[in-house]
Design a protein around this motif. Sequence first.
Motif, PDB file in Angstrom:
ATOM      1  N   ASN A 140     112.932 107.253  99.794  1.00 60.43           N
ATOM      2  CA  ASN A 140     113.773 106.064  99.952  1.00 60.43           C
ATOM      3  C   ASN A 140     113.616 105.441 101.331  1.00 60.43           C
ATOM      4  OD1 ASN A 140     115.226 105.591  97.470  1.00 60.43           O
ATOM      5  ND2 ASN A 140     116.271 107.531  97.818  1.00 60.43           N
ATOM      6  N   PRO A 296     118.195 101.659  98.815  1.00 62.29           N
ATOM      7  CA  PRO A 296     117.562 102.908  99.246  1.00 62.29           C
ATOM      8  C   PRO A 296     118.187 103.484 100.502  1.00 62.29           C
ATOM      9  CG  PRO A 296     115.897 101.302  98.625  1.00 62.29           C
ATOM     10  CD  PRO A 296     117.201 100.575  98.676  1.00 62.29           C
ATOM     11  N   TYR A 299     121.407 105.201  99.544  1.00 59.68           N
ATOM     12  CA  TYR A 299     121.136 106.461  98.843  1.00 59.68           C
ATOM     13  C   TYR A 299     120.654 107.540  99.801  1.00 59.68           C
ATOM     14  CZ  TYR A 299     121.975 106.732  93.893  1.00 59.68           C
ATOM     15  OH  TYR A 299     122.590 106.887  92.680  1.00 59.68           O
TER      16      TYR A 299
END
Length: 419
Positions: A140, A296, A299
């Motif tokens: 990510n 991303p 996360y």
Amino acid sequence: MHGGARGTERSRHSVFAVSFVEEEEDTPAVAQASVTKHGTSTFATSVQVAKCCFCACFLFVPNGFKLAGMVGGPLYLLWVYAFMMWAIHCLIESRRVRGHGRYQDLALVWGKTGQECVRWIIAGISFGFNCIWVAGIAANLGMLFPTWSGNARLFFFLPLVALLSLVRHLKYFTGANLLGLIISAVTYCYLLGYAGRLIAYNGAKPVMLFDTSDFNSLIWLGQCGYTFEMITCVVPIYEVAIHKDSVFTIILAVSGTLMVMYLMIGYATYLAFGDETQAIALLNLPQGSIAGYVLPGLYAVSGALTIPINNFVVCLSYEPLVSWPSETLKRKWLKNLGRFALVSSIFAVTWLGGAQLQNFLGLVGGVLGMLLALVVPCLLHLSICKPAGLSRIFDYVTVVIGVQIMATSLYLSLSTWKA
């Protein structure tokens, strides 16, 4: 007073605390009194089940469809799901007959060795989940910092994770759990909508119905064990539920709903991107776009906050077995050094593995996951409940299926590992 305080902790952090944090044993009478006073309602139980099943798992489903095809992908997922629901039923039945205890305590039917084996399998799968998180975080971060080296992205959150792993109370991670759920819900809706728009404007990409070119598609079969990673939380959820008879029905309803959601995002994303579908659905977002930065990034932060929670499981598997010094300060810092070593080993194993996310998924989900989610519950059911007829046949069939998936996942994950 002591029992009431402990019951309060159960109600706050039941998914983790009941199964792992408490080393002392309550009597069944004390446990029942605690549940009566602090137990969870049907709604709260549903939320707990959703939290255990729905986090980062849906991000790997589209790539599973790419590996196995439009028919093979969902077929493998539904196949594993059906057997897992039977295994969860067996685990709940074993707990009901046994009357009291954590997952590993049910294995006392095989003696102390059985209990310790299950305890260390649980610790091992938690360690493996953290390796998956580290590899996923690195992937990510590639959306945010594409010019960084793989090692820079891999070790970026190491200091933060190491410091957070020193925290000794799960209540401080309540906000992290809530943040994770919110991020997951927002991300799911955005990715589903984004894939739908691409299909509407550009049409569907060519896709396979079933991959018969090689056996590598079976890696997805093992990864399906990770998609529903709630098996270690079943007994804790059952313990604190007020309406215990409805727990399995709740699990079936919530997980079934999530299954439909998984199928939706799997189909939509695979049709939108075809062979370009990435290992993590977030990596399908346009590089440099706002969503490609924000989601991303969120996360990655959520993952860094989740790793210390999983570390509770590992730490409380080995720390009670060590003879620590009686001096409080010395004992505390020796434990801290042990936790630093644990975090370092997680990052080191991921680094040595070359950050092979798909292979980590296959090993953890297909080997440890299937062992804990399919094989052990049915063997416990056979030993504790001694079923007859169809139930006994289903138990043996599930054990055989679980062992076959474990062997296949182990072979394929290792044989396709890239240096």
